[in-house]
Scaffold this motif. Structure first.
Motif, PDB file in Angstrom:
ATOM      1  N   LEU A  13       0.831  -1.208   0.000  1.00  0.00           N
ATOM      2  CA  LEU A  13       0.000   0.000   0.000  1.00  0.00           C
ATOM      3  C   LEU A  13       0.862   1.253   0.000  1.00  0.00           C
ATOM      4  O   LEU A  13       0.518   2.259  -0.634  1.00  0.00           O
ATOM      5  N   LEU A  14       1.997   1.193   0.713  1.00  0.00           N
ATOM      6  CA  LEU A  14       2.907   2.339   0.737  1.00  0.00           C
ATOM      7  C   LEU A  14       3.496   2.598  -0.646  1.00  0.00           C
ATOM      8  O   LEU A  14       3.600   3.756  -1.093  1.00  0.00           O
ATOM      9  N   ILE A  15       3.882   1.527  -1.344  1.00  0.00           N
ATOM     10  CA  ILE A  15       4.420   1.678  -2.698  1.00  0.00           C
ATOM     11  C   ILE A  15       3.385   2.317  -3.622  1.00  0.00           C
ATOM     12  O   ILE A  15       3.689   3.236  -4.396  1.00  0.00           O
ATOM     13  N   ASN A  16       2.141   1.863  -3.514  1.00  0.00           N
ATOM     14  CA  ASN A  16       1.082   2.426  -4.348  1.00  0.00           C
ATOM     15  C   ASN A  16       0.812   3.892  -3.989  1.00  0.00           C
ATOM     16  O   ASN A  16       0.528   4.711  -4.874  1.00  0.00           O
ATOM     17  N   THR A  17       0.905   4.200  -2.692  1.00  0.00           N
ATOM     18  CA  THR A  17       0.669   5.579  -2.260  1.00  0.00           C
ATOM     19  C   THR A  17       1.780   6.511  -2.725  1.00  0.00           C
ATOM     20  O   THR A  17       1.537   7.671  -3.042  1.00  0.00           O
ATOM     21  N   VAL A  18       3.004   5.989  -2.757  1.00  0.00           N
ATOM     22  CA  VAL A  18       4.115   6.804  -3.272  1.00  0.00           C
ATOM     23  C   VAL A  18       3.876   7.153  -4.739  1.00  0.00           C
ATOM     24  O   VAL A  18       4.142   8.283  -5.182  1.00  0.00           O
ATOM     25  N   LYS A  19       3.390   6.197  -5.503  1.00  0.00           N
ATOM     26  CA  LYS A  19       3.114   6.468  -6.911  1.00  0.00           C
ATOM     27  C   LYS A  19       1.937   7.424  -7.067  1.00  0.00           C
ATOM     28  O   LYS A  19       1.953   8.312  -7.923  1.00  0.00           O
ATOM     29  N   ASN A  20       0.897   7.225  -6.239  1.00  0.00           N
ATOM     30  CA  ASN A  20      -0.281   8.096  -6.299  1.00  0.00           C
ATOM     31  C   ASN A  20      -0.714   8.425  -4.877  1.00  0.00           C
ATOM     32  O   ASN A  20      -1.290   7.575  -4.193  1.00  0.00           O
ATOM     33  N   PRO A  21      -0.428   9.643  -4.375  1.00  0.00           N
ATOM     34  CA  PRO A  21      -0.762   9.998  -2.987  1.00  0.00           C
ATOM     35  C   PRO A  21      -2.236   9.845  -2.643  1.00  0.00           C
ATOM     36  O   PRO A  21      -2.587   9.713  -1.464  1.00  0.00           O
ATOM     37  N   ALA A  22      -3.100   9.821  -3.654  1.00  0.00           N
ATOM     38  CA  ALA A  22      -4.539   9.685  -3.396  1.00  0.00           C
ATOM     39  C   ALA A  22      -5.001   8.232  -3.489  1.00  0.00           C
ATOM     40  O   ALA A  22      -6.207   7.979  -3.582  1.00  0.00           O
ATOM     41  N   TYR A  23      -4.048   7.294  -3.448  1.00  0.00           N
ATOM     42  CA  TYR A  23      -4.410   5.895  -3.646  1.00  0.00           C
ATOM     43  C   TYR A  23      -5.374   5.391  -2.572  1.00  0.00           C
ATOM     44  O   TYR A  23      -6.287   4.619  -2.860  1.00  0.00           O
ATOM     45  N   LEU A  24      -5.195   5.814  -1.344  1.00  0.00           N
ATOM     46  CA  LEU A  24      -6.024   5.321  -0.237  1.00  0.00           C
ATOM     47  C   LEU A  24      -7.277   6.169  -0.020  1.00  0.00           C
ATOM     48  O   LEU A  24      -8.035   5.903   0.914  1.00  0.00           O
ATOM     49  N   ALA A  33      -4.644 -10.546  -2.578  1.00  0.00           N
ATOM     50  CA  ALA A  33      -5.508  -9.586  -3.276  1.00  0.00           C
ATOM     51  C   ALA A  33      -4.804  -8.243  -3.445  1.00  0.00           C
ATOM     52  O   ALA A  33      -4.875  -7.621  -4.521  1.00  0.00           O
ATOM     53  N   THR A  34      -4.120  -7.778  -2.407  1.00  0.00           N
ATOM     54  CA  THR A  34      -3.379  -6.518  -2.493  1.00  0.00           C
ATOM     55  C   THR A  34      -2.264  -6.620  -3.522  1.00  0.00           C
ATOM     56  O   THR A  34      -2.016  -5.683  -4.297  1.00  0.00           O
ATOM     57  N   LEU A  35      -1.600  -7.763  -3.550  1.00  0.00           N
ATOM     58  CA  LEU A  35      -0.516  -7.968  -4.507  1.00  0.00           C
ATOM     59  C   LEU A  35      -1.045  -7.964  -5.937  1.00  0.00           C
ATOM     60  O   LEU A  35      -0.444  -7.357  -6.839  1.00  0.00           O
ATOM     61  N   ASN A  36      -2.180  -8.615  -6.166  1.00  0.00           N
ATOM     62  CA  ASN A  36      -2.764  -8.638  -7.511  1.00  0.00           C
ATOM     63  C   ASN A  36      -3.150  -7.233  -7.968  1.00  0.00           C
ATOM     64  O   ASN A  36      -2.918  -6.854  -9.125  1.00  0.00           O
ATOM     65  N   LYS A  37      -3.734  -6.464  -7.067  1.00  0.00           N
ATOM     66  CA  LYS A  37      -4.111  -5.095  -7.407  1.00  0.00           C
ATOM     67  C   LYS A  37      -2.888  -4.217  -7.630  1.00  0.00           C
ATOM     68  O   LYS A  37      -2.883  -3.320  -8.487  1.00  0.00           O
ATOM     69  N   THR A  38      -1.839  -4.449  -6.848  1.00  0.00           N
ATOM     70  CA  THR A  38      -0.613  -3.665  -7.008  1.00  0.00           C
ATOM     71  C   THR A  38       0.030  -3.921  -8.362  1.00  0.00           C
ATOM     72  O   THR A  38       0.533  -2.992  -9.011  1.00  0.00           O
ATOM     73  N   VAL A  39       0.007  -5.170  -8.780  1.00  0.00           N
ATOM     74  CA  VAL A  39       0.572  -5.514 -10.096  1.00  0.00           C
ATOM     75  C   VAL A  39      -0.134  -4.725 -11.199  1.00  0.00           C
ATOM     76  O   VAL A  39       0.500  -4.164 -12.105  1.00  0.00           O
ATOM     77  N   LEU A  40      -1.463  -4.653 -11.117  1.00  0.00           N
ATOM     78  CA  LEU A  40      -2.221  -3.907 -12.118  1.00  0.00           C
ATOM     79  C   LEU A  40      -1.968  -2.409 -12.001  1.00  0.00           C
ATOM     80  O   LEU A  40      -1.820  -1.703 -13.006  1.00  0.00           O
ATOM     81  N   PHE A  41      -1.918  -1.911 -10.775  1.00  0.00           N
ATOM     82  CA  PHE A  41      -1.765  -0.478 -10.564  1.00  0.00           C
ATOM     83  C   PHE A  41      -0.407   0.019 -11.029  1.00  0.00           C
ATOM     84  O   PHE A  41      -0.291   1.115 -11.586  1.00  0.00           O
ATOM     85  N   LEU A  42       0.624  -0.771 -10.810  1.00  0.00           N
ATOM     86  CA  LEU A  42       1.964  -0.366 -11.213  1.00  0.00           C
ATOM     87  C   LEU A  42       2.203  -0.563 -12.702  1.00  0.00           C
ATOM     88  O   LEU A  42       3.244  -0.151 -13.227  1.00  0.00           O
ATOM     89  N   GLY A  43       1.262  -1.210 -13.377  1.00  0.00           N
ATOM     90  CA  GLY A  43       1.406  -1.411 -14.812  1.00  0.00           C
ATOM     91  C   GLY A  43       2.497  -2.393 -15.177  1.00  0.00           C
ATOM     92  O   GLY A  43       3.131  -2.270 -16.237  1.00  0.00           O
TER      93      GLY A  43
END
Length: 362
Positions: free
Chosen positions: A23-34, A292-302
């Motif tokens: 979640l932190l990695i995703n938030t770094v990419k997009n601060p509005a992720y959460l 589930a978080t890992l699967n979503k992260t894979v998609l989010f990070l492209g």
């Protein structure tokens, strides 16, 4: 301090750490992720976190059933195909009734899907407990057979249907949380209470630890094995219902495809040993949330589809290593790791001193 050390030794603690890091990695990419927002059309909350909870519901279901199978020193490779069977029965039933607002049609679809799953789970139990086939072989056979049954039910075609009550299983919300996730957690709580408030949980663990000793203690393995494989199939069917209700379409080749691998990973990450014995329902649930978080992260990070398995494997390997007491001891410098060889004894120290009584006798 002792509680902190205990938490470090708990496998699912590192799964929570993994979820936080992703979640932190995703938030770094997009601060509005959460961030959460309200959909002006439906009035429901929307956000990435809710999406993760929604897609985690099917994984929680199949991981929960897999937990008890693995605890008996078995494995169920057919859970992904069971998801396809459950979804196929539900979609075919709803398309046949063809009533977009019928609650009765929804319950008919759910009931028929569970009934067929129970029958197929009982066949798994029969092959393992009575015929004596290895669980790997038995459930591998069922994995292929159940996928074929799903194709027969739908005539080999992707089947869709329209039924609003059924669609709300995945797309509705209860207190702002996805309905499927709330139902999944409720099922987890009920089963956990049943397993821990009765002797069934201990009997499952005893079979996994030593089936011969448990038989001598008066525990009959066959009914328990039947029960765990039926439960695994039923929960996988529920997971299939959650999956197809989100898009109201079942893909006979895509629904539940390779989900058995995610279920096994979730169980292992949660701390249940593949060797059987002790199981952790909480750990498997957290492991499913991590997947589930890992699967979503894979998609989010492209991440490219070709590199997705490698990325998932890397994350899981790191988590498994963090669960190892020896690796943590080496990494954090907390002294000698468990299982390390003891200090060698000098040859002169191996001679036991002769007692005074022996001297007198001599």
């Amino acid at each position: 301090m002792s509680r902190v050390k205990t938490a470090f030794r708990t496998p699912w603690f590192w799964a929570l750490v993994g979820i936080a890091v992703l979640l932190l990695i995703n938030t770094v990419k997009n601060p509005a992720y959460l961030a959460l927002s309200v959909n002006p059309t439906t009035g429901q909350l929307t956000g990435n976190v809710l999406d993760i909870l929604r897609v985690s519901a099917p994984i929680i279901m199949i991981a929960l059933g897999m937990t008890f199978v693995i605890a008996t020193e078995g494995i169920d490779l057919s859970v992904g195909s069971m998801m396809a069977v459950g979804g196929a029965v539900a979609m075919q039933t709803l398309s046949t009734i063809n009533d977009p607002t019928s609650v009765g049609a929804m319950f008919a679809a759910i009931g028929l899907a569970l009934a067929l799953a129970i029958v197929l789970g009982a066949i798994n139990g029969l092959l393992v407990a009575v015929v004596g086939l290895q669980p790997f072989i038995s459930t591998l056979i069922m994995m292929m057979a159940a996928r074929g049954i799903a194709r027969v039910i739908t005539d080999g075609q992707n089947t869709n249907a329209t039924n609003e009550p059924f669609r709300q299983l995945a797309n509705g919300q209860i207190l702002g949380l996805p309905t499927s996730f709330v139902i999944a957690i409720a099922i987890v709580v009920v089963i956990a209470l049943f397993m821990r408030r009765t002797a069934l949980g201990l009997m499952i663990e005893s079979i996994g630890i030593n089936p011969h000793a448990s038989r001598l203690a008066g525990i009959r393995p066959r009914p328990i094995l039947f029960g765990v494989y039926i439960l695994s199939a039923a929960l996988a069917s529920v997971g299939g219902l959650f999956s197809v209700s989100e898009v109201m379409t079942v893909s006979v080749s895509g629904t539940g495809n390779l989900m058995e691998l995610d279920a096994i990973l979730a169980v292992v990450i949660g701390g249940t040993s593949l060797a059987g014995g002790k199981f952790s329902i909480l750990g498997s649930t957290i492991g499913a949330l991590l997947i589930a978080t890992l699967n979503k992260t894979v998609l989010f990070l492209g991440i490219p589809a070709a590199a997705t398995p490698a990325f998932k494997a890397l994350v899981i390997i790191v988590l498994v290593l963090l669960q190892s007491e020896r690796v943590r001891s080496f990494a954090f410098g907390r002294g000698k790791s468990p299982g390390a060889p003891a200090t060698p004894v000098k040859p002169e120290d191996q001679t036991a001193p002769v007692s005074k009584e022996k001297e007198v006798v001599a």
